[in-house]
Motif scaffolding. Structure first.
Motif, mmCIF file in Angstrom:
data_model
loop_
_atom_site.group_PDB
_atom_site.id
_atom_site.type_symbol
_atom_site.label_atom_id
_atom_site.label_comp_id
_atom_site.label_asym_id
_atom_site.label_seq_id
_atom_site.Cartn_x
_atom_site.Cartn_y
_atom_site.Cartn_z
ATOM 1 N N UNK A 29 0.824 -1.207 0.000
ATOM 2 C CA UNK A 29 0.000 0.000 0.000
ATOM 3 C C UNK A 29 0.859 1.257 0.000
ATOM 4 N N UNK A 30 0.264 2.336 -0.468
ATOM 5 C CA UNK A 30 0.924 3.634 -0.497
ATOM 6 C C UNK A 30 -0.117 4.716 -0.214
ATOM 7 N N UNK A 31 0.251 5.734 0.570
ATOM 8 C CA UNK A 31 -0.713 6.814 0.858
ATOM 9 C C UNK A 31 -0.983 7.712 -0.338
ATOM 10 N N UNK A 32 -0.118 7.643 -1.344
ATOM 11 C CA UNK A 32 -0.255 8.551 -2.490
ATOM 12 C C UNK A 32 -0.506 7.841 -3.814
ATOM 13 N N UNK A 33 -0.298 6.537 -3.857
ATOM 14 C CA UNK A 33 -0.419 5.791 -5.117
ATOM 15 C C UNK A 33 -1.316 4.580 -4.927
ATOM 16 N N UNK A 34 -2.324 4.466 -5.752
ATOM 17 C CA UNK A 34 -3.252 3.338 -5.661
ATOM 18 C C UNK A 34 -2.852 2.243 -6.642
ATOM 19 N N UNK A 191 7.922 -1.511 -7.966
ATOM 20 C CA UNK A 191 6.607 -1.008 -8.338
ATOM 21 C C UNK A 191 6.456 0.479 -8.024
ATOM 22 N N UNK A 192 6.921 0.884 -6.843
ATOM 23 C CA UNK A 192 6.634 2.235 -6.354
ATOM 24 C C UNK A 192 7.855 3.137 -6.241
ATOM 25 N N UNK A 193 9.045 2.561 -6.363
ATOM 26 C CA UNK A 193 10.252 3.388 -6.312
ATOM 27 C C UNK A 193 10.375 4.150 -5.007
ATOM 28 N N UNK A 194 10.619 5.459 -5.112
ATOM 29 C CA UNK A 194 10.794 6.292 -3.921
ATOM 30 C C UNK A 194 9.480 6.731 -3.298
ATOM 31 N N UNK A 195 8.365 6.377 -3.920
ATOM 32 C CA UNK A 195 7.062 6.722 -3.359
ATOM 33 C C UNK A 195 6.886 6.022 -2.011
ATOM 34 N N UNK A 196 6.484 6.732 -0.968
ATOM 35 C CA UNK A 196 6.286 6.080 0.335
ATOM 36 C C UNK A 196 5.311 4.909 0.224
ATOM 37 N N UNK A 197 5.682 3.797 0.823
ATOM 38 C CA UNK A 197 4.814 2.632 0.763
ATOM 39 C C UNK A 197 5.082 1.699 1.934
#
Length: 396
Positions: A29-34, A191-197
């Motif tokens: 899960x990520x707070x910014x990316x679904x 999948x999400x890279x540096x995106x918080x997850x």
């Protein structure tokens, strides 16, 4: 609308089930990316329409359906995952993606994980034994694979990169190189890279079977396999047994890990050394994870071959119970759930009668000529097709 499509291509025996379970359960899960994962388990039936000729008529229906689901989603990233993509031709997949996902062309990424040669060989062998498709020892399995279908990675993965270029990523399935030493965390990072997850821990998926359990399952499968038309039942039973044995560990016994012996490890080094060097040079330089893994497998090898004979791992009483269960499972030549339940309920003789009046009738059809022009009451269906090496690899 989905902004990016990610395809997880496997390989087999690289933690694909763990990734798929995490995606299906929403554990990444990520707070910014679904993330949108349009499956409850995996997309193997979808992938097989690209590699299994008999399933190709389903191709348009399956890809149209999943493309519509992805088009309707408001998620940022959609994921398709199937280890069976391992045997798909990259050019064909590119053609399919262009046809069914035209709006995402240019925003498609693909990832595959590759398991080092020695580890993949051992894992494939254990799976073949578990599913009742191989009865010999590990050394003979290595020899057979060299003759029929050796592990050859470099050419195959190079074709993926030739077709998809920088959109294709190959990662070594080696614990020390994985993010957090975990395949799900590593995939989430891709999948999400540096995106918080966040990755929620989950139980192990498809864990390896101990040598003791493998010897027991091999003994059981050898007796069932001696009966005609049992291949499909063996596969189904083997998969179920693997899950049950993993969930019911014997606390009174220290599990022994299946391992190569020194002579075999050296033979595997010689057989796959060139492919390991080539793969490292093409994808992982200056690191050498595949060559390091081959060397490590030799260093971790046991001195003498491990026995897979059931008498070396189970007591006489335990072997007797395995034999009893084998007899029960083989009480009908066309073993299936209904006949097994009938056997447990009323005994082998009753199940035999049921097989003649019930299951056999279903196969033979009602009295009178059948639609294919067969004789009255006679079962004219062809014998069950035996599993081939390619069929078996599909299950890895």
């Amino acid at each position: 609308m989905v902004k990016q499509l990610v395809l997880h291509l496997g390989d087999r025996k690289t933690g694909s089930t763990a990734i798929q379970d995490a995606l299906a359960a929403g554990h990444i899960t990520s707070p910014t990316t679904q993330i949108f994962y349009p499956a409850t388990t995996n997309h193997i039936p979808l992938a097989k329409t690209l590699s299994v000729k008999s399933l190709s008529p389903q191709r348009d229906m399956r890809f149209t359906k999943i493309a519509k689901r992805i088009a309707r989603s408001d998620a940022d990233i959609a994921v398709i995952s199937a280890e069976h993509f391992e045997v798909v031709k990259p050019a064909l997949l590119q053609e399919i993606l262009t046809r069914y996902f035209p709006d995402l062309v240019g925003n498609i990424r693909l990832i595959a994980y590759v398991r080092p040669h020695a580890e993949r060989l051992v894992s494939n062998y254990a799976e073949a034994v578990k599913l009742g498709q191989y009865d010999g020892d590990l050394h003979s399995y290595h020899t057979q694979r060299l003759d029929k279908k050796p592990l050859s990675y470099t050419d195959r993965f190079s074709r993926w990169r030739d077709v998809f270029g920088a959109a294709f990523t190959l990662r070594p399935f080696v614990r020390k190189t994985l993010v957090g030493g975990d395949i799900v965390q590593d995939f989430a990072q891709f999948l999400l890279g540096d995106t918080p997850h966040t990755v929620t821990a989950s139980p192990p998926s498809n864990p390896s079977m101990s040598l003791q359990d493998l010897a027991m399952v091999r003994h059981l499968q050898s007796q069932i396999g001696a009966q005609p038309n049992m291949s499909k039942f063996q596969v189904s039973m083997g998969k179920s047994l693997g899950q049950l044995l993993a969930s019911k560990q014997d606390s009174a016994q220290t599990p022994i890990k299946l391992a190569m012996h020194t002579e075999l490890a050296k033979a595997v080094q010689i057989a796959y050394g060139e492919d390991a060097r080539a793969l490292d040079g093409a994808f992982f330089a200056p690191d050498t994870p595949m060559q390091d893994a081959l060397q490590s497998s030799y260093e971790r090898a046991v001195a003498t071959p491990q026995s897979i004979a059931v008498t070396d791992h189970l007591s006489a009483a335990a072997i007797r119970m395995v034999d009893v269960w084998a007899g029960l499972l083989c009480s009908q030549s066309a073993a299936n759930g209904a006949l097994l339940r009938e056997t447990l309920k009323n005994g082998p003789q009753a199940a035999g009668k049921s097989g003649k009046t019930g299951a056999a009738k279903q196969q033979a059809g009602k009295k009178g000529p059948n639609k294919r022009g067969g004789k009255k009451g006679k079962n004219t269906s062809p014998p069950e097709k035996e599993f081939t090496e390619d069929d078996l690899l599909d299950l890895f």
